[in-house]
Motif scaffolding. Structure first.
Motif: not given
Length: 392
Positions: A201-211, A74-86
């Motif tokens: 689904a809604a998740t935090d910055t690390y793709l951990t589900p909050s809802y 999950g963190q690996q996928v999340a990091q890809l999005f963040k890297d692309m955003a910046t």
């Protein structure tokens, strides 16, 4: 083929968009890449390292650098999005505004779980979005009901909020497909089940589900377990509606209904779901059921118990009503040191059945005449196999 056994990425057609500003200064910088009809293989090693390879005429060469297992998936996928955003330097994809794959064929080898599978007709896209970065995934799958099954997923990384929102739709998904993806029980393979539903689904910055919420159905089907049941157990109009909120760690199943073995039921469940444990009390209600419908639902492993002795043999006829089944599903996550991964173990420590009956013929002893036209209420504890009968 490389040392890890990963094959090549072959591409039928590709197009690349270049930055006009970079060209003006004499530099070539891709801003968009569209790949059509690729055939590729993704490998996850036993250590968790992800690799995607491309091969030239001389030797295998990496298309995308390895992703070391410093983070979970999950963190690996999340990091890809963040890297692309910046537009982070050091990654080919993160420097792009848009990356699209159309009509891909993907073979995946997962050495960590000892699994492999093959997908065709896969479309994937990730691009800049007004809120941050948006991605979509569409997959056609084998084994659908009268047509190919499919999964569609849309996900957005919200840069300002530093979180994710996702929505998915599954159509005619057969557990056979899931069994090829995940280390689930082999009995799921080949079952006549086709699930359709929507997931948000809604998740935090690390793709951990909050809802998350799920609303799904199985219009018809059957489950076949020959070692426990002589005939397949039929399913009809199965519906599930569930929500989870991580803040309260509460999972709420507001609708659990349908027919199993011709017996219509309705119920709900509400309990807790923590990172390493869960407890979910479930209550199901049946308005009316004929005695002859009950024995086929008893697994063979329970035929020596007192419950089956009464309901399968000693009560020879009758009608049941106001049936209420109460049970609790418990789960615990433990570390499998041998396989070096966490695994869930589930148990049902409590299960009781309350019911009313009438027009019953009950044989208390083979040396005595049976009681006829019996009427009353009963309570069956399936854990202790204790049956109590209260006559009217």
């Amino acid at each position: 083929e490389n040392a890890q056994g990963a094959n090549t990425l072959s591409i039928a057609e590709a197009s690349v968009g270049l930055s006009r500003t970079a060209l003006f200064f004499g530099r070539i910088r891709p801003v968009s890449v569209i790949i059509k009809s690729p055939s590729l293989e993704l490998v996850r090693s036993q250590s968790g390292t992800l690799s995607l390879f491309i091969k030239d005429e001389q030797a295998g060469a990496q298309l995308v650098p390895e992703i070391e297992p410093k983070q979970d998936a999950g963190q690996q996928v999340a990091q890809l999005f963040k890297d692309m955003a910046t537009h982070k330097r050091g990654s080919f994809i993160s420097r792009l505004d848009k990356f699209i794959i159309k009509d891909a064929s993907v073979a995946v080898r997962d050495y960590e779980y000892g699994l492999s599978w093959y997908l065709t007709d896969l479309d994937f896209g990730i691009a800049e979005h007004e809120q941050g970065i948006a991605a979509s995934l569409d997959i056609d799958l084998p084994g659908g009901h009268d047509k190919a099954a499919s999964i569609s997923i849309d996900m957005v990384y919200r840069k300002d909020e530093d979180d994710f929102r996702a929505a998915a739709h599954i159509q005619d998904l057969n557990p056979y497909f899931i069994s090829r993806f995940l280390p689930v029980p082999d009995m799921l393979a080949g079952q006549d089940l086709f699930l359709t539903g929507d997931f948000e689904a809604a998740t935090d910055t690390y793709l951990t589900p909050s809802y998350f919420s799920f609303n799904g159905s199985i219009p018809s089907g059957s489950v076949s377990i020959p070692e426990e049941f002589d005939a397949p157990i039929t399913l009809k109009d199965i519906a599930v509606k569930a929500e989870y909120n991580s803040k309260d760690q509460v999972i709420n199943v507001s609708n659990l209904s349908g027919e199993i073995g011709g017996i219509a039921f309705a119920g709900e469940a509400r309990g807790t779901f923590a990172p390493k444990s869960m407890g979910l009390p479930i209550q199901l209600r049946v308005a009316n059921v004929d005695l002859k419908q009950i024995p086929p639902l008893f697994p063979k492993s329970e035929h020596d118990g007192e419950a089956y002795a009464w309901l399968g043999r000693d009560i020879e006829s009758g009608k049941f009503s106001d049936v209420v089944l109460k049970m609790e599903l418990r789960g615990e996550k433990n570390r499998n040191e041998k396989l070096q991964r966490d695994e869930w173990a589930f148990d049902v420590p409590q299960m009781t059945l309350d019911f009313a009956f009438e027009d019953a013929t009950v044989r208390y002893s083979h040396t005595l005449m049976p009681v006829t036209e019996g009427k009353g209420r009963g309570k069956l504890d399936l854990g202790s196999e204790e049956l109590k009968i209260y006559g009217d």
